[in-house]
Write an enzyme that holds these catalytic residues in place. Sequence first.
Site, short mmCIF file in Angstrom:
data_model
loop_
_atom_site.label_atom_id
_atom_site.label_comp_id
_atom_site.label_asym_id
_atom_site.label_seq_id
_atom_site.Cartn_x
_atom_site.Cartn_y
_atom_site.Cartn_z
CG HIS A 111 -33.92 -9.49 7.43
ND1 HIS A 111 -34.70 -10.40 7.94
CD2 HIS A 111 -33.90 -8.23 8.80
CE1 HIS A 111 -34.90 -10.00 9.62
NE2 HIS A 111 -34.97 -8.09 9.15
CB THR A 124 -16.07 -4.51 -7.66
OG1 THR A 124 -16.28 -5.03 -6.94
CG2 THR A 124 -17.32 -4.11 -9.04
CB CYS A 171 -20.31 -3.69 -2.12
SG CYS A 171 -18.52 -3.71 -2.14
CB THR A 230 -12.73 0.81 -8.96
OG1 THR A 230 -13.84 0.00 -7.76
CG2 THR A 230 -11.45 -0.09 -9.08
NE ARG A 289 -21.37 -13.15 3.04
CZ ARG A 289 -21.90 -14.21 4.72
NH1 ARG A 289 -23.48 -13.73 5.06
NH2 ARG A 289 -21.59 -14.84 4.67
CG ASP A 310 -2.24 0.92 0.92
OD1 ASP A 310 -2.88 -0.24 0.88
OD2 ASP A 310 -1.97 2.20 0.53
C1 UDX Z 1 -22.15 -7.83 -0.03
C2 UDX Z 1 -22.23 -8.58 -0.87
O1 UDX Z 1 -23.11 -9.65 -0.16
C3 UDX Z 1 -20.59 -9.41 -1.20
O2 UDX Z 1 -20.77 -10.59 -1.58
C4 UDX Z 1 -19.72 -8.04 -2.04
O3 UDX Z 1 -18.05 -9.32 -2.82
C5 UDX Z 1 -19.07 -6.97 -0.86
O4 UDX Z 1 -20.98 -6.49 -1.11
P1 UDX Z 1 -21.51 -6.36 1.98
O5 UDX Z 1 -21.74 -4.88 1.23
O6 UDX Z 1 -20.57 -6.66 2.81
O7 UDX Z 1 -21.22 -7.32 1.10
O8 UDX Z 1 -22.82 -6.71 2.65
P2 UDX Z 1 -24.30 -7.93 2.79
O9 UDX Z 1 -24.52 -8.48 3.72
O10 UDX Z 1 -24.77 -8.05 2.09
O11 UDX Z 1 -25.00 -6.45 2.89
C6 UDX Z 1 -25.19 -4.81 2.36
C7 UDX Z 1 -26.42 -4.32 2.21
O12 UDX Z 1 -27.82 -4.72 2.40
C8 UDX Z 1 -26.40 -4.03 4.51
O13 UDX Z 1 -26.61 -2.64 4.60
C9 UDX Z 1 -27.65 -4.89 4.61
O14 UDX Z 1 -28.15 -4.14 5.90
C10 UDX Z 1 -28.50 -4.90 3.00
N1 UDX Z 1 -29.48 -6.36 3.94
C11 UDX Z 1 -28.81 -7.02 3.64
C12 UDX Z 1 -30.39 -5.55 4.55
O15 UDX Z 1 -30.91 -5.32 4.56
N2 UDX Z 1 -31.33 -6.90 3.50
C13 UDX Z 1 -30.81 -8.42 3.60
O16 UDX Z 1 -32.07 -9.56 3.90
C14 UDX Z 1 -29.84 -8.00 2.78
#
Ligand code: UDX
Length: 423
Positions: free
Chosen positions: A244, A111, A253, A76, A144, A20
């Site tokens: 949910h 990404t 992401c 990115t 995640r 880094d």
């Molecule tokens: C996401 C992808 O799941 C992962 O594969 C990718 O590499 C990066 O982006 P992450 O951002 O860590 O991962 O969180 P994730 O668990 O996917 O949740 C994303 C958002 O959606 C959160 O704000 C979460 O609270 C919301 N969410 C998720 C909901 O509101 N309801 C759900 O049922 C699932």
Amino acid sequence: MGLVTGACFAEFGNNVTCVDKDEKKIGKLNEGHLPIYEPGLDSLVSKNVREGRLHFTTKLKEAVEKALVVFVAVGTPPSSDGSADLSQISQVAQEIAKAMNDYKVIVTKSTVPVGAAAFIKNIIEENKESSCNFSVAANPEFLREGAAISDFMRPDRVVIGCKDEESAAILKDLYRPLYLIETPFVITSPESAEMIKYASNAYLATKVSFINEIANLCDLLGADVHDVAKGMGMDERIGSKFLHPGPGFGGSCFPKDAKALVALGRSVGYEVKIVEAALDVNEMQKSSIIERVRMLLPSLAGKTIAILGLSFKPETDDMRESPAIAIIEQLKLNEVIIRAYDPVAMEVAKSLITDISYCEDEYEAARGSDALLIVTEWNQFRSLDLKRVKKEMRMANIVDLRNVYEPDAVKSYGFNYICIGRN
Ligand code: UDX
């Protein structure tokens, strides 16, 4: 993502150097301190450092010279039009080019838009000073936050996008421990691999917006979104995950990648309408939360509200695009006094959200408040001592934005209770 990838490849037995240009970050890592909170990462990093397989440096040239495979994990971020800003990719590709001393596989983990592998290949061709060969591959991650290590070690699939057999063989070999546990592999072109990542994140974001809209309709029509999601999820074609409802999706992401996919479509004259709608619904969901609060507190000015949870999801201190930010800003505009608590994200939050009180725990946050909002579903908020919470509060109002409680159970303690899609 870079640190998790590096630590996990080291755990597979490889010799890994994480680079880094941020000297402070590398300095901290070399002193044994992690720059982020991610469960299990601390011990994985220290174990692999101790065993001599994991190293940290700011010297890109030396690290690249020693490596056969170079993973690019730079940011990115979104440009003003939502498209992915490739300036960090371009800069690191130029530096890698100058360090080329032998055949290497350069792999995007970041990404990146469809076409980025070809973009990197051109930069390296133009800037390399030696005649050595190289391959460029795309190997998107699906980690995640909060579950990144288990997602790396036990992924649903590994996607490898490359144009030649040599780089495919090298990357397959790197992931061999996962072959042994029968992880499915998708070997495809770099363009398709890049698209798989965007399409997966945009699809999941759309699924969240979809269930949020169904939840809003449930509230208007007297249905219970939990039962609806359960009934939908039993259909294997739909699946029960990501159904949910909540205050809207956040994180580093979903918002960014959904916007980048829309921008990518626009760049070739195509409107990605479903993803645009998912983004619109998400904004609407975040800004509608205040209306739910008003159902319990019609006049907000001068009221005190406790906020439980600040990170965009549990088990992380990541505040990027956290719905908590938008919700608190709106409440502040309405002259609400905020008392907030989060088990790990408060240090990060302090630089982003000012003029609120940060509390020691959930009960201190509840003290003297007129309503309590559960914004992030940290496990410790699932079994609050509701009697004690009620005693601490000035008025007994709970707004449960993650549906962690059974409405009737909370009401039996004498609370007014609002959630999402079960009212
Ligand atoms: C996401 C992808 O799941 C992962 O594969 C990718 O590499 C990066 O982006 P992450 O951002 O860590 O991962 O969180 P994730 O668990 O996917 O949740 C994303 C958002 O959606 C959160 O704000 C979460 O609270 C919301 N969410 C998720 C909901 O509101 N309801 C759900 O049922 C699932």
